[in-house]
Design a protein around this motif. Sequence first.
Motif, short mmCIF file in Angstrom:
data_model
loop_
_atom_site.label_atom_id
_atom_site.label_comp_id
_atom_site.label_asym_id
_atom_site.label_seq_id
_atom_site.Cartn_x
_atom_site.Cartn_y
_atom_site.Cartn_z
N ILE A 66 21.96 -25.84 85.88
CA ILE A 66 20.67 -25.76 85.22
C ILE A 66 19.96 -24.53 85.79
CG2 ILE A 66 18.53 -26.98 84.67
CD1 ILE A 66 21.21 -28.55 83.99
N VAL A 67 19.59 -23.57 84.93
CA VAL A 67 18.97 -22.33 85.36
C VAL A 67 17.59 -22.22 84.69
CG1 VAL A 67 19.20 -19.81 85.51
CG2 VAL A 67 21.26 -21.25 85.49
N ILE A 68 16.55 -22.22 85.52
CA ILE A 68 15.17 -22.14 85.03
C ILE A 68 14.69 -20.70 85.17
CG2 ILE A 68 12.81 -22.96 85.35
CD1 ILE A 68 14.83 -25.12 84.39
N LEU A 69 14.23 -20.13 84.04
CA LEU A 69 13.78 -18.74 84.01
C LEU A 69 12.32 -18.63 83.61
CD1 LEU A 69 16.76 -17.29 81.91
CD2 LEU A 69 16.49 -17.14 84.39
N ASN A 70 11.65 -17.62 84.18
CA ASN A 70 10.30 -17.31 83.73
C ASN A 70 10.35 -16.22 82.67
OD1 ASN A 70 10.59 -14.86 85.10
ND2 ASN A 70 9.16 -15.39 86.73
N GLU A 71 9.20 -15.75 82.23
CA GLU A 71 9.18 -14.77 81.14
C GLU A 71 9.78 -13.43 81.52
OE1 GLU A 71 5.19 -13.97 79.82
OE2 GLU A 71 4.44 -14.00 81.87
N GLU A 72 9.90 -13.14 82.82
CA GLU A 72 10.55 -11.90 83.28
C GLU A 72 12.04 -12.09 83.57
OE1 GLU A 72 7.56 -12.78 85.13
OE2 GLU A 72 6.40 -11.66 83.64
N ASN A 73 12.58 -13.24 83.19
CA ASN A 73 13.99 -13.59 83.41
C ASN A 73 14.36 -13.71 84.89
OD1 ASN A 73 14.72 -13.69 80.64
ND2 ASN A 73 14.73 -11.47 80.61
N MET A 74 13.39 -14.09 85.69
CA MET A 74 13.61 -14.37 87.11
C MET A 74 14.04 -15.84 87.23
SD MET A 74 13.41 -12.98 90.19
CE MET A 74 12.29 -11.64 89.96
N VAL A 75 15.10 -16.08 88.00
CA VAL A 75 15.56 -17.45 88.23
C VAL A 75 14.58 -18.12 89.19
CG1 VAL A 75 17.41 -18.90 89.12
CG2 VAL A 75 17.97 -16.81 87.85
N LEU A 76 13.89 -19.14 88.71
CA LEU A 76 12.92 -19.87 89.52
C LEU A 76 13.54 -21.09 90.18
CD1 LEU A 76 9.79 -19.78 87.18
CD2 LEU A 76 10.42 -18.19 89.02
N ALA A 77 14.56 -21.64 89.55
CA ALA A 77 15.27 -22.80 90.09
C ALA A 77 16.67 -22.81 89.52
CB ALA A 77 14.54 -24.10 89.73
N ASP A 78 17.60 -23.34 90.30
CA ASP A 78 19.00 -23.38 89.90
C ASP A 78 19.63 -24.59 90.57
OD1 ASP A 78 21.32 -21.27 88.84
OD2 ASP A 78 22.00 -22.68 90.36
N ARG A 79 20.23 -25.44 89.77
CA ARG A 79 20.85 -26.65 90.32
C ARG A 79 22.19 -26.86 89.65
NH1 ARG A 79 17.88 -32.43 90.44
NH2 ARG A 79 19.50 -33.62 91.52
N GLU A 80 23.20 -27.12 90.47
CA GLU A 80 24.57 -27.28 90.01
C GLU A 80 25.08 -28.65 90.42
OE1 GLU A 80 27.57 -25.80 92.72
OE2 GLU A 80 28.48 -24.74 91.04
N PHE A 81 25.96 -29.22 89.57
CA PHE A 81 26.69 -30.41 89.96
C PHE A 81 27.99 -30.50 89.17
CE2 PHE A 81 23.51 -31.72 86.90
CZ PHE A 81 24.13 -32.62 86.06
N PRO A 82 29.00 -31.15 89.74
CA PRO A 82 30.31 -31.23 89.06
C PRO A 82 30.26 -32.16 87.86
CG PRO A 82 30.35 -32.49 91.10
CD PRO A 82 29.02 -31.81 91.06
N MET A 83 31.07 -31.85 86.86
CA MET A 83 31.19 -32.70 85.70
C MET A 83 32.02 -33.94 86.06
SD MET A 83 32.74 -31.85 81.92
CE MET A 83 31.42 -30.77 81.45
N GLY A 84 33.01 -33.76 86.91
CA GLY A 84 33.92 -34.84 87.26
C GLY A 84 35.27 -34.61 86.60
N LYS A 85 36.32 -35.01 87.27
CA LYS A 85 37.68 -34.76 86.77
C LYS A 85 37.94 -35.44 85.42
CE LYS A 85 40.10 -33.87 91.06
NZ LYS A 85 41.03 -32.79 90.91
N HIS A 86 37.59 -36.73 85.33
CA HIS A 86 37.84 -37.46 84.08
C HIS A 86 37.06 -36.85 82.92
CE1 HIS A 86 38.60 -40.69 81.28
NE2 HIS A 86 37.30 -40.77 81.07
N GLU A 87 35.78 -36.57 83.13
CA GLU A 87 34.95 -36.01 82.08
C GLU A 87 35.43 -34.61 81.69
OE1 GLU A 87 33.81 -37.53 84.80
OE2 GLU A 87 32.72 -39.26 84.00
N THR A 88 35.87 -33.82 82.68
CA THR A 88 36.42 -32.50 82.38
C THR A 88 37.63 -32.62 81.47
OG1 THR A 88 35.60 -31.50 84.44
CG2 THR A 88 37.49 -30.44 83.39
N MET A 89 38.53 -33.55 81.79
CA MET A 89 39.74 -33.75 80.97
C MET A 89 39.37 -34.20 79.56
SD MET A 89 42.33 -35.43 83.80
CE MET A 89 43.00 -36.49 82.57
#
Length: 171
Positions: free
Chosen positions: A100-123
């Motif tokens: 999840i990448v949150i941007l402001n009007e100048e395209n600056m990354v204000l927040a970024d959060r990552e998490f795995p999808m999971g093996k089963h869901e990926t498949m």
Amino acid sequence: MTIYKTNEKLNLDTADGIWLDYKEHHWLFFIKDRVWEAEELQRVNHSDIVVDFMQKGIVDAFLLEIYDCLETSDIPFCMKDAEGEILDSLQDHGEYYYEIVILNEENMVLADREFPMGKHETMVLKDKLLQRLSQNYDSQAFDNAYTTLMQRYEPYELEQFTIFSNRKQDK
């Protein structure tokens, strides 16, 4: 490891809104707005996030919800328009991630959060998208089907068509 970093300025030419991209096994959900309150950014970084994958007819979409920050939003994508890296990923054994990448009007990354999808869901996702590539439709048919779907359902109502759901719990 996240693709983007907080305070990184991205070279984009986009309006405010939400859109999807793909890079290095990461499904990237960009959310751009002119004004972000400190509480909203705190919620992106620490609140529950739910990402669903749904299919209805020829429409594939992710549904994204960030508790107390973003109501359920639909992010459709047409596999018939996919190319390169995403198509290659359907054949490898790499696990997918959400970012999840949150941007402001100048395209600056204000927040970024990552998490795995999971093996089963990926498949499951890879299998569903490979099946989608073998179906006979084009981008225009997808756009028409998506427009019809949006006339019938609010984004949160699409949850009934969910194939799988991932929840990232509050940090």
